[in-house]
Design an enzyme around this catalytic site. Sequence first.
Site, PDB file in Angstrom:
ATOM      1  N   SER A 142     -19.937 -10.082  -3.734  1.00 41.01           N
ATOM      2  CA  SER A 142     -19.446 -11.408  -4.103  1.00 41.01           C
ATOM      3  C   SER A 142     -20.516 -12.102  -4.930  1.00 41.01           C
ATOM      4  O   SER A 142     -21.697 -11.723  -4.861  1.00 41.01           O
ATOM      5  CB  SER A 142     -19.193 -12.217  -2.821  1.00 41.01           C
ATOM      6  N   TYR A 155     -21.828 -15.601   5.510  1.00 36.95           N
ATOM      7  CA  TYR A 155     -21.037 -14.774   4.578  1.00 36.95           C
ATOM      8  C   TYR A 155     -21.953 -14.195   3.504  1.00 36.95           C
ATOM      9  O   TYR A 155     -21.898 -13.000   3.194  1.00 36.95           O
ATOM     10  CB  TYR A 155     -19.926 -15.621   3.963  1.00 36.95           C
TER      11      TYR A 155
HETATM   12  N1  LIG Z   1     -11.068 -13.683  -3.683  1.00 35.86           N
HETATM   13  C1  LIG Z   1     -12.303 -14.079  -3.935  1.00 35.86           C
HETATM   14  O1  LIG Z   1     -12.533 -15.176  -4.449  1.00 35.86           O
HETATM   15  C2  LIG Z   1     -13.448 -13.179  -3.586  1.00 35.86           C
HETATM   16  C3  LIG Z   1     -14.711 -13.496  -4.098  1.00 35.86           C
HETATM   17  C4  LIG Z   1     -15.775 -12.693  -3.776  1.00 35.86           C
HETATM   18  C5  LIG Z   1     -15.598 -11.579  -2.991  1.00 35.86           C
HETATM   19  N2  LIG Z   1     -14.360 -11.300  -2.497  1.00 35.86           N
HETATM   20  C6  LIG Z   1     -14.216 -10.111  -1.641  1.00 35.86           C
HETATM   21  O2  LIG Z   1     -13.087  -9.387  -2.061  1.00 35.86           O
HETATM   22  C7  LIG Z   1     -12.615  -8.603  -0.981  1.00 35.86           C
HETATM   23  C8  LIG Z   1     -11.102  -8.734  -0.887  1.00 35.86           C
HETATM   24  O3  LIG Z   1     -10.772 -10.030  -0.450  1.00 35.86           O
HETATM   25  P1  LIG Z   1      -9.548 -10.868  -1.039  1.00 35.86           P
HETATM   26  O4  LIG Z   1     -10.120 -11.923  -1.869  1.00 35.86           O
HETATM   27  O5  LIG Z   1      -8.550  -9.978  -1.625  1.00 35.86           O
HETATM   28  O6  LIG Z   1      -9.023 -11.581   0.298  1.00 35.86           O
HETATM   29  P2  LIG Z   1      -7.721 -11.361   1.172  1.00 35.86           P
HETATM   30  O7  LIG Z   1      -6.510 -11.590   0.358  1.00 35.86           O
HETATM   31  O8  LIG Z   1      -7.927 -12.194   2.390  1.00 35.86           O
HETATM   32  O9  LIG Z   1      -7.788  -9.818   1.537  1.00 35.86           O
HETATM   33  C9  LIG Z   1      -8.657  -9.333   2.531  1.00 35.86           C
HETATM   34  C10 LIG Z   1      -8.186  -7.958   2.929  1.00 35.86           C
HETATM   35  O10 LIG Z   1      -9.095  -7.443   3.908  1.00 35.86           O
HETATM   36  C11 LIG Z   1      -8.357  -6.935   4.984  1.00 35.86           C
HETATM   37  N3  LIG Z   1      -9.088  -6.994   6.228  1.00 35.86           N
HETATM   38  C12 LIG Z   1      -9.678  -8.059   6.821  1.00 35.86           C
HETATM   39  N4  LIG Z   1     -10.199  -7.699   8.002  1.00 35.86           N
HETATM   40  C13 LIG Z   1      -9.927  -6.373   8.163  1.00 35.86           C
HETATM   41  C14 LIG Z   1     -10.188  -5.431   9.168  1.00 35.86           C
HETATM   42  N5  LIG Z   1     -10.846  -5.747  10.294  1.00 35.86           N
HETATM   43  N6  LIG Z   1      -9.741  -4.168   9.005  1.00 35.86           N
HETATM   44  C15 LIG Z   1      -9.066  -3.822   7.885  1.00 35.86           C
HETATM   45  N7  LIG Z   1      -8.798  -4.665   6.889  1.00 35.86           N
HETATM   46  C16 LIG Z   1      -9.219  -5.926   7.039  1.00 35.86           C
HETATM   47  C17 LIG Z   1      -7.092  -7.792   5.053  1.00 35.86           C
HETATM   48  O11 LIG Z   1      -6.041  -7.047   5.640  1.00 35.86           O
HETATM   49  P3  LIG Z   1      -5.471  -7.227   7.126  1.00 35.86           P
HETATM   50  O12 LIG Z   1      -5.641  -8.666   7.496  1.00 35.86           O
HETATM   51  O13 LIG Z   1      -4.047  -6.792   6.992  1.00 35.86           O
HETATM   52  O14 LIG Z   1      -6.280  -6.276   7.958  1.00 35.86           O
HETATM   53  C18 LIG Z   1      -6.804  -7.980   3.567  1.00 35.86           C
HETATM   54  O15 LIG Z   1      -6.056  -6.908   3.067  1.00 35.86           O
HETATM   55  C19 LIG Z   1     -13.371  -9.080   0.254  1.00 35.86           C
HETATM   56  O16 LIG Z   1     -14.422  -8.178   0.546  1.00 35.86           O
HETATM   57  C20 LIG Z   1     -13.929 -10.410  -0.178  1.00 35.86           C
HETATM   58  O17 LIG Z   1     -15.090 -10.761   0.546  1.00 35.86           O
HETATM   59  C21 LIG Z   1     -13.281 -12.052  -2.805  1.00 35.86           C
END
Ligand SMILES: NC(=O)c1ccc[n+]([C@@H]2O[C@H](COP(=O)([O-])OP(=O)(O)OC[C@H]3O[C@@H](n4cnc5c(N)ncnc54)[C@H](OP(=O)(O)O)[C@@H]3O)[C@@H](O)[C@H]2O)c1
Length: 246
Positions: A142, A155
């Site tokens: 991130s 985080y």
């Molecule tokens: N969106 C942003 O602005 C942003 C910025 C920087 C970094 N990121 C990173 O990008 C990645 C994806 O996040 P996102 O933005 O797409 O958020 P999101 O829509 O909340 O997706 C998170 C995903 O992680 C899964 N997850 C959470 N806990 C889990 C567990 N214990 N076991 C298996 N799966 C799990 C969730 O699936 P289930 O709940 O179905 O398990 C969901 O599919 C993350 O690592 C996040 O930190 C995102």
Amino acid sequence: MSANNIKGKVVVITGASSGLGEASARELAKLGAKVVVGARRLDRLQALVKEIGEPAQAAVKVDVTKREDVEALIKTAVDLHGRVDVLLNNAGYMPLSLVEKGRVDEWDAMIDINIKGVLYGVNAVLPVFKKQMSGQIINVSSVAGHVVSPGSTVYSGTKFAVKALSEGLRQELKPYNVRVLNVSPGATESELFLAIKDKDVLDSFASMKLDSVPNTAFTDAIIFAIGQPENVDVNEIIFRPTAQTL
Ligand SMILES: NC(=O)c1ccc[n+]([C@@H]2O[C@H](COP(=O)([O-])OP(=O)(O)OC[C@H]3O[C@@H](n4cnc5c(N)ncnc54)[C@H](OP(=O)(O)O)[C@@H]3O)[C@@H](O)[C@H]2O)c1
């Protein structure tokens, strides 16, 4: 963009039930990759694989905090396709809060999902990559894995850790011809922000009027890295909304 280097590749994606992981599965499938997806919400994964034309077995209920689940995900990919080309270690959790609020259960969950989950993925896929003498690990850090702000302390700790793991792996896995990318998104459309419960953090976000970019910013970045020829190892990508200061 060389889509030819993506067609036919077997890509395992954790956290593909929403947000960046789900979008990646869709876009990679469009380019001809075979995707195998894991997360806890199996219903969403099942709908996704149906939509993109993968077999039903390609949707696997996985809690990345459980080693055996992550191992079963990799085994499913190998059983279905005989190999794994890319592990997109994407599952993540971001309940931002000020440390003084003492939301220790959320810290535990972030450490388990964001750090240990990534390591379990690496551990499960490495024997496959070593045997193949090829593979690519994409760890999702991130912007918060490069800078810290009030509320992102824990985080950021987990995402700095992901960055450190990526760099160590990049060096250690050279003998096996394994490539490692650490990708660091800024604010991108997804469900990630829904995890935030600390009112002070929510209020500060509201006052920032942070405009997220579409998830194509992320999918374009990983498609660029996966699409490179095998002797090109893209190691770091950071992107932000143009208006994002941090
Ligand atoms: N969106 C942003 O602005 C942003 C910025 C920087 C970094 N990121 C990173 O990008 C990645 C994806 O996040 P996102 O933005 O797409 O958020 P999101 O829509 O909340 O997706 C998170 C995903 O992680 C899964 N997850 C959470 N806990 C889990 C567990 N214990 N076991 C298996 N799966 C799990 C969730 O699936 P289930 O709940 O179905 O398990 C969901 O599919 C993350 O690592 C996040 O930190 C995102």
